[in-house]
Design a protein around this motif. Structure first.
Motif, PDB file in Angstrom:
ATOM      1  N   ASP A   1     -13.698   0.875   4.712  1.00 34.13           N
ATOM      2  CA  ASP A   1     -13.981   1.703   5.889  1.00 34.13           C
ATOM      3  C   ASP A   1     -12.670   2.324   6.375  1.00 34.13           C
ATOM      4  N   PRO A   2     -12.463   3.627   6.121  1.00 40.54           N
ATOM      5  CA  PRO A   2     -11.210   4.297   6.509  1.00 40.54           C
ATOM      6  C   PRO A   2     -10.937   4.279   8.020  1.00 40.54           C
ATOM      7  N   ASP A   3     -11.955   3.963   8.829  1.00 38.41           N
ATOM      8  CA  ASP A   3     -11.752   3.898  10.272  1.00 38.41           C
ATOM      9  C   ASP A   3     -11.082   2.599  10.717  1.00 38.41           C
ATOM     10  N   ILE A   4     -10.882   1.658   9.799  1.00 37.33           N
ATOM     11  CA  ILE A   4     -10.135   0.440  10.099  1.00 37.33           C
ATOM     12  C   ILE A   4      -8.655   0.775   9.929  1.00 37.33           C
ATOM     13  N   THR A   5      -7.888   0.655  11.017  1.00 37.75           N
ATOM     14  CA  THR A   5      -6.489   1.083  10.976  1.00 37.75           C
ATOM     15  C   THR A   5      -5.504  -0.057  10.762  1.00 37.75           C
ATOM     16  N   ASN A   6      -5.729  -1.206  11.364  1.00 38.68           N
ATOM     17  CA  ASN A   6      -4.827  -2.346  11.216  1.00 38.68           C
ATOM     18  C   ASN A   6      -5.644  -3.621  11.075  1.00 38.68           C
ATOM     19  N   THR A   7      -5.142  -4.525  10.249  1.00 33.26           N
ATOM     20  CA  THR A   7      -5.784  -5.821  10.070  1.00 33.26           C
ATOM     21  C   THR A   7      -4.697  -6.849   9.841  1.00 33.26           C
ATOM     22  N   VAL A   8      -4.864  -8.015  10.463  1.00 36.73           N
ATOM     23  CA  VAL A   8      -3.900  -9.092  10.278  1.00 36.73           C
ATOM     24  C   VAL A   8      -4.627 -10.431  10.362  1.00 36.73           C
ATOM     25  N   VAL A   9      -4.217 -11.370   9.503  1.00 40.93           N
ATOM     26  CA  VAL A   9      -4.718 -12.743   9.531  1.00 40.93           C
ATOM     27  C   VAL A   9      -3.512 -13.601   9.884  1.00 40.93           C
ATOM     28  N   PHE A  10      -3.642 -14.416  10.941  1.00 40.16           N
ATOM     29  CA  PHE A  10      -2.487 -15.141  11.451  1.00 40.16           C
ATOM     30  C   PHE A  10      -2.886 -16.478  12.061  1.00 40.16           C
ATOM     31  N   ARG A  11      -1.874 -17.301  12.297  1.00 40.42           N
ATOM     32  CA  ARG A  11      -2.028 -18.556  13.032  1.00 40.42           C
ATOM     33  C   ARG A  11      -1.382 -18.349  14.402  1.00 40.42           C
ATOM     34  N   MET A  12      -1.801 -19.137  15.374  1.00 45.42           N
ATOM     35  CA  MET A  12      -1.255 -18.997  16.716  1.00 45.42           C
ATOM     36  C   MET A  12       0.222 -19.371  16.805  1.00 45.42           C
ATOM     37  N   ASP A  13       0.727 -20.090  15.803  1.00 43.42           N
ATOM     38  CA  ASP A  13       2.150 -20.430  15.817  1.00 43.42           C
ATOM     39  C   ASP A  13       3.022 -19.253  15.387  1.00 43.42           C
TER      40      ASP A  13
ATOM     41  N   VAL B   1     -20.245  -3.024   8.880  1.00 37.84           N
ATOM     42  CA  VAL B   1     -19.229  -3.335   7.874  1.00 37.84           C
ATOM     43  C   VAL B   1     -18.158  -4.239   8.482  1.00 37.84           C
ATOM     44  N   ILE B   2     -17.675  -3.877   9.657  1.00 36.40           N
ATOM     45  CA  ILE B   2     -16.637  -4.678  10.309  1.00 36.40           C
ATOM     46  C   ILE B   2     -17.146  -6.089  10.583  1.00 36.40           C
TER      47      ILE B   2
ATOM     48  N   ALA C   1     -15.537  -9.391   9.047  1.00 32.84           N
ATOM     49  CA  ALA C   1     -14.923 -10.317   9.993  1.00 32.84           C
ATOM     50  C   ALA C   1     -15.658 -11.646  10.130  1.00 32.84           C
ATOM     51  N   GLN C   2     -16.954 -11.649   9.908  1.00 30.19           N
ATOM     52  CA  GLN C   2     -17.711 -12.877  10.149  1.00 30.19           C
ATOM     53  C   GLN C   2     -18.241 -13.545   8.889  1.00 30.19           C
TER      54      GLN C   2
END
Length: 129
Positions: free
Chosen positions: A16-28, A96-97, A101-102
């Motif tokens: 989906d070209p409308d998705i601009t940024n994505t990140v997978v992270f931990r709270m630390d 799609v999102i 995401a889920q």
């Protein structure tokens, strides 16, 4: 960063070209995967903001959160101790999102984390030579 997560994150913009940024992270603050145009400063700012929200007395944690403005939206999904944040235009296909995401990313996160835990346990069980 984990290779399976990074591979999926790299494909978000293709899906989906409308998705601009994505990140997978931990709270630390540890980034597990991110698209090319997501900077460490952006990730840290997001983590700091989420920490301020989740430390409110009335909130026990976040499973899913969506914040929208006129043109963009931020979707945040928690998977165990890992978070997926997706920034997209409001024009993006929400089905799609939501699927990414889920369903897709949480599955890969769980498989990746499970594999890492098993690998650590296996190393601890091996006799020292």
């Amino acid at each position: 960063m984990t290779e399976p997560l990074q591979t999926i994150i790299n494909e978000f913009k293709t899906i989906d070209p409308d998705i601009t940024n994505t990140v997978v992270f931990r709270m630390d603050g540890k980034t597990l995967a991110a698209c090319e145009n997501t900077t460490p400063e952006q990730t840290q700012s997001l983590i700091d903001s989420i920490n301020r929200i989740t430390h409110a007395d009335s909130i026990g944690g976040i499973e899913s959160l969506t914040v929208q403005d006129i043109n963009t939206q931020l979707s945040l999904t928690a998977v165990d101790s890992v978070y997926l944040a997706t920034l997209s235009s409001r024009e993006a296909d929400q089905k799609v999102i939501k699927s990414l995401a889920q369903v897709v990313v949480p599955t890969v996160i769980r498989l990746t984390l499970d594999k890492a835990v098993k690998s650590q346990k296996k190393r601890k069980q091996q006799p020292k030579t």
